[in-house]
Enzyme design. Structure first.
Site, PDB file in Angstrom:
ATOM      1  N   GLY A 149     -32.342  11.978 -12.511  1.00 17.50           N
ATOM      2  CA  GLY A 149     -32.214  10.995 -13.960  1.00 17.50           C
ATOM      3  C   GLY A 149     -32.063  11.213 -15.197  1.00 17.50           C
ATOM      4  N   CYS A 150     -32.193  10.891 -15.874  1.00 16.11           N
ATOM      5  CA  CYS A 150     -31.677  11.326 -17.922  1.00 16.11           C
ATOM      6  C   CYS A 150     -32.843  11.500 -18.346  1.00 16.11           C
ATOM      7  CB  CYS A 150     -30.528  10.175 -18.495  1.00 16.11           C
ATOM      8  SG  CYS A 150     -31.574   9.116 -18.021  1.00 16.11           S
ATOM      9  N   TYR A 151     -34.382  11.044 -17.573  1.00 16.60           N
ATOM     10  CA  TYR A 151     -35.676  10.966 -18.334  1.00 16.60           C
ATOM     11  C   TYR A 151     -36.146  12.088 -17.356  1.00 16.60           C
ATOM     12  CZ  TYR A 151     -35.851   6.534 -21.012  1.00 16.60           C
ATOM     13  OH  TYR A 151     -35.644   5.207 -21.451  1.00 16.60           O
TER      14      TYR A 151
END
Length: 346
Positions: A149-151
């Site tokens: 995921g990006c976070y």
């Protein structure tokens, strides 16, 4: 040439994959699928790609794609990729899933947080969490990648040197993260309407964001013990970018210069991680449109905490660029191939 297909090609991550792969010297895009725009030319749906893609979008047909492709990127919502991945794995193809279905070691954790029953736990058990700077050796041998995921990408890379060397207290970690609106995807959602998000700044999913267990899973591996994190995401009225400000209590007294030296050594062979000098803290504009993760830090001697600032482009290093980096490794290419360009500024 590597024959590649993208399932879900007209979401933001799919479009970003096409932008990157259209200049990749070792890849030919041979199949792009879309439920919404099937039978239309890709460059008529996205005129920005004119001159780079004349492909006609297809209805999803996994058997046909398997016959034509060496690797499939699945840019689909969680819970939707499993049957595709199952079909592709059965056909002996490599798969990079940009959703959440293959990121977790513990299926029960996935099912608890995503409220979906996992249909292919055997494939999840052999998938690799695709963060190259941490799992490169595993990625080289993998055929199924759970793209991070990006976070989590911004937070894990921001903390990895500290946790790997046992330098922070693992029950004190706080990540305060801000993301541009494209992180919410291309679908219609009231929260992302212009009048709702413009000139506005808000926290959301406090204490319950689905990226939390993914972050804790990978941080715990780095630390060699359980890590609990307080993670709060925020929506910022900009298109791209994530900036995570991360706080943790140090186990001993360290100077800013000592920790910067640690980070520079830890990431000395990593092209896509740039550690900034003392007093310089990265901004989202510095990584815009690129596969870089930029990191800066300081020690707050008054509180005994380290403060780390980590920035990425959520659609590139936080999604599609990292997927291409993983593909390069899986096929024995230099991982910079197709990704070694300067960020857009301003």
């Amino acid at each position: 040439m590597i024959k590649a297909g993208i399932i879900g090609a007209t979401g933001y991550t799919g479009v970003e994959l096409i932008r990157i792969l259209s200049r990749h010297p070792e890849v030919e895009l041979v199949g792009l699928t879309s439920q919404t725009y099937s039978q239309q030319r890709f460059d008529s749906v996205f005129p920005s790609t004119g001159g780079f893609s004349e492909a006609v979008l297809e209805v999803q047909d996994t058997q046909s794609l398997a016959e034509r492709c060496d690797v499939i990127f699945t840019a689909l919502p969680h819970g939707v990729s499993m049957e595709v991945v199952q079909d592709m794995a059965a056909a002996g193809k490599k798969v990079i899933d940009l959703g959440a279905d293959y990121r977790f070691d513990d299926i029960k954790t996935y099912e608890e947080w995503y409220k979906v029953t996992h249909k292919t736990p055997d494939l999840a058990a052999r998938s690799v969490y695709g963060l190259p700077e941490i799992n490169r050796k595993l990625i080289l041998e993998a055929d199924i990648i759970g793209n991070p995921g990006c976070y989590p990408t911004s937070i894990i890379l921001g903390l990895a040197p500290l946790l790997k060397n046992g330098m922070v207290k693992t029950d004190t970690v706080i990540a305060d993260s801000k993301s541009g609106v494209s992180g919410g995807g291309r679908g219609l959602n009231l929260a992302f309407h212009y009048a709702e998000c413009n000139e506005n700044f808000k926290a959301y999913n406090i204490g319950g964001h689905r990226h939390t267990p993914e972050i804790e899973q990978e941080l715990s591996k780095l630390a060699g013990t359980g890590v609990t994190i307080s993670f709060t995401p925020h929506l910022v009225p900009m298109t791209r970018g994530i900036l995570s400000t991360i706080y943790a209590s140090l186990v001993n007294s360290y100077s800013t210069d000592e920790l910067l030296e640690l980070y520079k050594n830890f990431y000395s062979e990593e092209f896509f991680v740039r550690v900034h000098p003392r007093g310089q803290y990265p901004q989202t504009k510095w990584v815009y449109g690129s596969n870089f993760c930029d990191i800066g830090l300081t020690v707050d001697s008054r509180t005994g905490r380290v403060v780390v600032v980590s920035t990425i482009d959520n659609l590139v290093k936080g999604a599609s660029g990292q997927a291409v980096q993983n593909m390069n490794l899986m096929f024995g290419l230099n991982e910079k191939t197709g990704l070694d360009y300067v960020p857009v500024f301003p």
